[in-house]
Design a protein around this motif. Structure first.
Motif, mmCIF file in Angstrom:
data_model
loop_
_atom_site.group_PDB
_atom_site.id
_atom_site.type_symbol
_atom_site.label_atom_id
_atom_site.label_comp_id
_atom_site.label_asym_id
_atom_site.label_seq_id
_atom_site.Cartn_x
_atom_site.Cartn_y
_atom_site.Cartn_z
ATOM 1 N N LEU A 451 -12.052 -105.451 13.217
ATOM 2 C CA LEU A 451 -12.838 -104.481 13.983
ATOM 3 C C LEU A 451 -12.756 -103.079 13.377
ATOM 4 N N ALA A 452 -11.653 -102.763 12.731
ATOM 5 C CA ALA A 452 -11.573 -101.480 12.026
ATOM 6 C C ALA A 452 -12.585 -101.433 10.892
ATOM 7 N N LEU A 453 -12.717 -102.529 10.149
ATOM 8 C CA LEU A 453 -13.698 -102.590 9.059
ATOM 9 C C LEU A 453 -15.126 -102.519 9.597
ATOM 10 N N VAL A 454 -15.393 -103.236 10.674
ATOM 11 C CA VAL A 454 -16.747 -103.203 11.267
ATOM 12 C C VAL A 454 -17.071 -101.788 11.740
ATOM 13 N N ASN A 455 -16.121 -101.139 12.377
ATOM 14 C CA ASN A 455 -16.331 -99.749 12.797
ATOM 15 C C ASN A 455 -16.585 -98.850 11.606
ATOM 16 N N ALA A 456 -15.788 -99.024 10.550
ATOM 17 C CA ALA A 456 -15.948 -98.177 9.366
ATOM 18 C C ALA A 456 -17.336 -98.331 8.760
ATOM 19 N N LEU A 457 -17.807 -99.558 8.634
ATOM 20 C CA LEU A 457 -19.135 -99.791 8.059
ATOM 21 C C LEU A 457 -20.226 -99.251 8.982
ATOM 22 N N ALA A 458 -20.053 -99.443 10.287
ATOM 23 C CA ALA A 458 -21.074 -98.979 11.238
ATOM 24 C C ALA A 458 -21.228 -97.462 11.178
ATOM 25 N N TRP A 459 -20.110 -96.740 11.156
ATOM 26 C CA TRP A 459 -20.185 -95.282 11.126
ATOM 27 C C TRP A 459 -20.585 -94.766 9.747
ATOM 28 N N LEU A 460 -20.207 -95.488 8.695
ATOM 29 C CA LEU A 460 -20.577 -95.054 7.346
ATOM 30 C C LEU A 460 -22.078 -95.158 7.119
ATOM 31 N N LEU A 461 -22.708 -96.208 7.639
ATOM 32 C CA LEU A 461 -24.127 -96.448 7.397
ATOM 33 C C LEU A 461 -25.035 -95.711 8.378
ATOM 34 N N LEU A 462 -24.468 -95.092 9.411
ATOM 35 C CA LEU A 462 -25.306 -94.405 10.397
ATOM 36 C C LEU A 462 -26.100 -93.248 9.784
ATOM 37 N N PRO A 463 -25.503 -92.379 8.935
ATOM 38 C CA PRO A 463 -26.325 -91.332 8.304
ATOM 39 C C PRO A 463 -27.439 -91.914 7.426
ATOM 40 N N LEU A 464 -27.184 -93.063 6.784
ATOM 41 C CA LEU A 464 -28.225 -93.700 5.976
ATOM 42 C C LEU A 464 -29.348 -94.204 6.864
ATOM 43 N N CYS A 465 -28.997 -94.824 7.985
ATOM 44 C CA CYS A 465 -30.015 -95.288 8.940
ATOM 45 C C CYS A 465 -30.843 -94.113 9.439
ATOM 46 N N ASP A 489 -23.659 -85.829 11.207
ATOM 47 C CA ASP A 489 -23.498 -86.755 10.085
ATOM 48 C C ASP A 489 -22.104 -86.661 9.467
ATOM 49 N N ILE A 490 -21.565 -85.447 9.384
ATOM 50 C CA ILE A 490 -20.222 -85.273 8.833
ATOM 51 C C ILE A 490 -19.190 -85.996 9.698
ATOM 52 N N LEU A 491 -19.319 -85.891 11.009
ATOM 53 C CA LEU A 491 -18.366 -86.540 11.901
ATOM 54 C C LEU A 491 -18.453 -88.055 11.809
ATOM 55 N N THR A 492 -19.665 -88.590 11.602
ATOM 56 C CA THR A 492 -19.774 -90.042 11.430
ATOM 57 C C THR A 492 -19.057 -90.491 10.158
ATOM 58 N N LEU A 493 -19.169 -89.705 9.099
ATOM 59 C CA LEU A 493 -18.475 -90.039 7.850
ATOM 60 C C LEU A 493 -16.959 -89.903 8.014
ATOM 61 N N LEU A 494 -16.513 -88.901 8.731
ATOM 62 C CA LEU A 494 -15.077 -88.756 8.994
ATOM 63 C C LEU A 494 -14.555 -89.928 9.824
ATOM 64 N N ALA A 496 -15.794 -92.927 9.843
ATOM 65 C CA ALA A 496 -15.739 -94.074 8.928
ATOM 66 C C ALA A 496 -14.485 -94.013 8.060
ATOM 67 N N ALA A 497 -14.138 -92.825 7.579
ATOM 68 C CA ALA A 497 -12.945 -92.666 6.745
ATOM 69 C C ALA A 497 -11.681 -93.025 7.522
ATOM 70 N N VAL A 498 -11.609 -92.615 8.786
ATOM 71 C CA VAL A 498 -10.441 -92.930 9.615
ATOM 72 C C VAL A 498 -10.315 -94.432 9.811
ATOM 73 N N PHE A 499 -11.431 -95.104 10.072
ATOM 74 C CA PHE A 499 -11.380 -96.547 10.290
ATOM 75 C C PHE A 499 -11.069 -97.296 8.989
ATOM 76 N N PHE A 500 -11.563 -96.828 7.842
ATOM 77 C CA PHE A 500 -11.207 -97.439 6.561
ATOM 78 C C PHE A 500 -9.712 -97.261 6.298
ATOM 79 N N TRP A 501 -9.196 -96.082 6.579
ATOM 80 C CA TRP A 501 -7.758 -95.840 6.405
ATOM 81 C C TRP A 501 -6.950 -96.770 7.295
ATOM 82 N N GLN A 502 -7.395 -96.929 8.535
ATOM 83 C CA GLN A 502 -6.689 -97.813 9.449
ATOM 84 C C GLN A 502 -6.728 -99.257 8.971
ATOM 85 N N SER A 503 -7.881 -99.682 8.453
ATOM 86 C CA SER A 503 -8.000 -101.041 7.932
ATOM 87 C C SER A 503 -7.043 -101.275 6.770
ATOM 88 N N ASN A 504 -6.932 -100.306 5.880
ATOM 89 C CA ASN A 504 -6.014 -100.443 4.750
ATOM 90 C C ASN A 504 -4.561 -100.472 5.210
#
Length: 523
Positions: A451-465, A489-494, A496-504
């Motif tokens: 779920l951390a990875l899914v969250n990271a991808l969802a928030w990362l792709l939101l600015p692209l959407c 958009d900056i907060l969505t990327l941040l 995503a970064a937090v969720f990627f960090w958590q996944s790692n």
């Protein structure tokens, strides 16, 4: 005696916090987003983004335009409403309410106009930031009174948890500078202490003032003692601007609205106007109410000037010079909502709100971690522990994912689709329900990582959407000085970064007691 007292306070803090922690997580999360309620609403309406966010027209010019438009389009309406643009809302809204037919309820007819060009703007149907604002105290799909009682009870428990937490903190200042990683439940305790202590004044303020906002739900008895009709009659006395005059059925040939405005601008030239409401504009009983903008004043209710539509005479002023008790009550509500906040203070509110979310989340996880560590390797988990672990995963990971789904629905649903706003909300709750089902089955470390990875991808792709479905993107927002949209958009990327960090972190962390996990699967 002393040890017994501290053990009692520890027990109280643990169980009072645990019983309502998932609801409090929702309240804090949605409430934190609500500090940027208008900015979220602005992002949710990309049709506004091409228009200037800076109000250049004088208020007098905008009001003259609003009156002329209403005179020509709805002279026989029951109410007129002119809402002026502000720094956080670039729209001029001109609305009217027709008289209702017997047995029916009339609906407002709204016209949203660009403040710079006064051209009509048709925006997509969306609840925007108001959804999160209402969610944090009215919940959803629930009777409003019942929901507010539940939130009041949770807030009372939160206040007890905060006070008992202060009592059992023997090293409250040392905890501000201590965080040990890789220590199991000890690391979660350090995170809980750190997020609690750093924003402790905010946590106490926001919880106590939250109770004050719903004080007449909890304690209606003083109003019932003084007024025959109780709280209802009290509100009539305290909010006279909300009362509507009775129609006289005598035509008003020459309204005195212009004279009233002249009187207002002459006597209060520095007071900005937020909106004007006129009851029965073509009737001799017409009343015009001018609502002043509070700016950064520590008060909740706006000052209101009430004028006679027939003579232009100032009939009453409301909340212009409140009593000390009214100022205290309104001040606490303003502190809770953050309406008094400038941009910098609003960001401080937001960061402290995130600290509150971290405090609640770490407390939830820490409880389950401690129980796990105390069990024998071959001992199966109890139903209560499984339930807590599932609720932790569903709440802590599910709510951010549901929020992302709400924003994706805003961009991907057809713009002219009927019931579009409700479908955005439905996307939010369906995503959250799917996460809860996932958490009921996979509540282990791998489930958290997934779920951390899914969250990271969802928030990362939101600015692209957003960039693919609108005419704006991160670069264009910066070049045009649209900083509210840029920061979204900056907060969505941040995030995503937090969720990627958590996944790692979850991937590199050792699995906890695999023998017990196999025992649970066998059971």
């Amino acid at each position: 005696m002393k040890d017994s007292f501290f053990r009692s306070m520890t027990w109280l803090h643990t169980w009072v916090g645990l019983l309502f922690c998932w609801l409090l997580w929702l309240v804090f999360f949605a409430g934190t987003l609500s500090f940027f309620r208008q900015e979220i609403t602005l992002w949710s309406k990309p049709e506004l983004h091409q228009h200037s966010m800076v109000v250049q027209s004088a208020q007098q010019d905008l009001l003259d335009y609003g009156f002329n438009r209403l005179n020509s389009e709805a002279p026989d309406a029951a109410r007129w409403w002119i809402s002026l643009p502000s720094e956080r809302n670039p729209l001029l809204r001109v609305s009217h309410l027709p008289y209702a037919q017997p047995g029916e309820k009339a609906s407002w007819v709204n016209h949203n106009l660009a403040a710079d060009s006064k051209t009509p703007i048709t925006t997509r149907e969306t609840k925007g930031g108001s959804f999160f604002y209402r969610l944090h105290f009215d919940l959803h799909y629930m009777d409003r009174t019942t929901a507010r009682w539940i939130v009041c009870l949770a807030s009372l428990f939160m206040l007890v948890a905060l006070i008992s937490g202060i009592v059992i903190h023997k090293r409250i200042f040392k905890d501000m500078f201590q965080f040990r990683t890789g220590k199991g439940s000890r690391s979660w305790l350090d995170g809980h202490n750190l997020s609690s202590v750093l924003a402790l004044p905010f946590h106490l303020m926001i919880t106590y003032t939250g109770l004050i906002t719903l004080i007449f739900t909890l304690f209606p008895y003083p109003a019932q003692t003084v007024y025959e009709e109780g709280v209802k009659e009290f509100r009539k006395d305290f909010y006279p601007e909300r009362q509507r005059p009775q129609q006289s059925h005598e035509a008003l040939s020459t309204p005195a609205f212009a004279q009233s405005l002249d009187h207002f601008f002459t006597n209060w030239p520095e007071q900005p106007i937020s909106r004007i409401i006129i009851d029965h504009p073509q009737d001799a009983a017409a009343v015009m109410k001018i609502y002043g903008a509070n700016r950064s004043e520590i008060k909740d209710e706006q000052a209101v000037w009430i004028y006679s539509g027939k003579t232009g005479e100032l009939l009453n002023t409301v909340h212009l010079e409140d009593s000390a008790a009214a100022q205290l009550y309104g001040g606490m509500i303003a502190m809770h909502t953050g309406r008094l906040a400038s941009t910098g203070l609003r960001w401080l509110y937001f960061l402290c709100g995130l600290a509150g979310c971290a405090m609640i989340a770490t407390g939830c996880v820490m409880w389950a971690k401690r129980i796990r560590e105390r069990q024998k390797p071959t001992q199966p988990a109890s139903f209560g522990l499984k339930l807590v672990e599932s609720l932790n995963l569903a709440a802590i990971m599910g709510l951010p994912l549901a929020t992302a789904a709400f924003f994706y629905a805003n961009r991907l649903l057809p713009v002219g689709h009927s019931g579009r706003a409700d479908q955005e909300v439905l996307a939010f709750f369906l995503t959250w329900a799917a996460t809860a089902l996932f958490a009921a089955k996979w509540r282990n470390q791998q489930g958290w990582r997934t779920l951390a990875l899914v969250n990271a991808l969802a928030w990362l792709l939101l600015p692209l959407c957003n960039a693919l479905t609108t005419q704006g993107n991160l670069i264009s927002y910066a070049s045009k000085g649209q900083w509210a949209l840029f920061m979204f958009d900056i907060l969505t990327l941040l995030a995503a970064a937090v969720f990627f960090w958590q996944s790692n972190k979850l991937q590199s962390a050792p699995q906890t007691r695999p023998q017990r996990a196999r025992t649970e699967r066998a059971a």
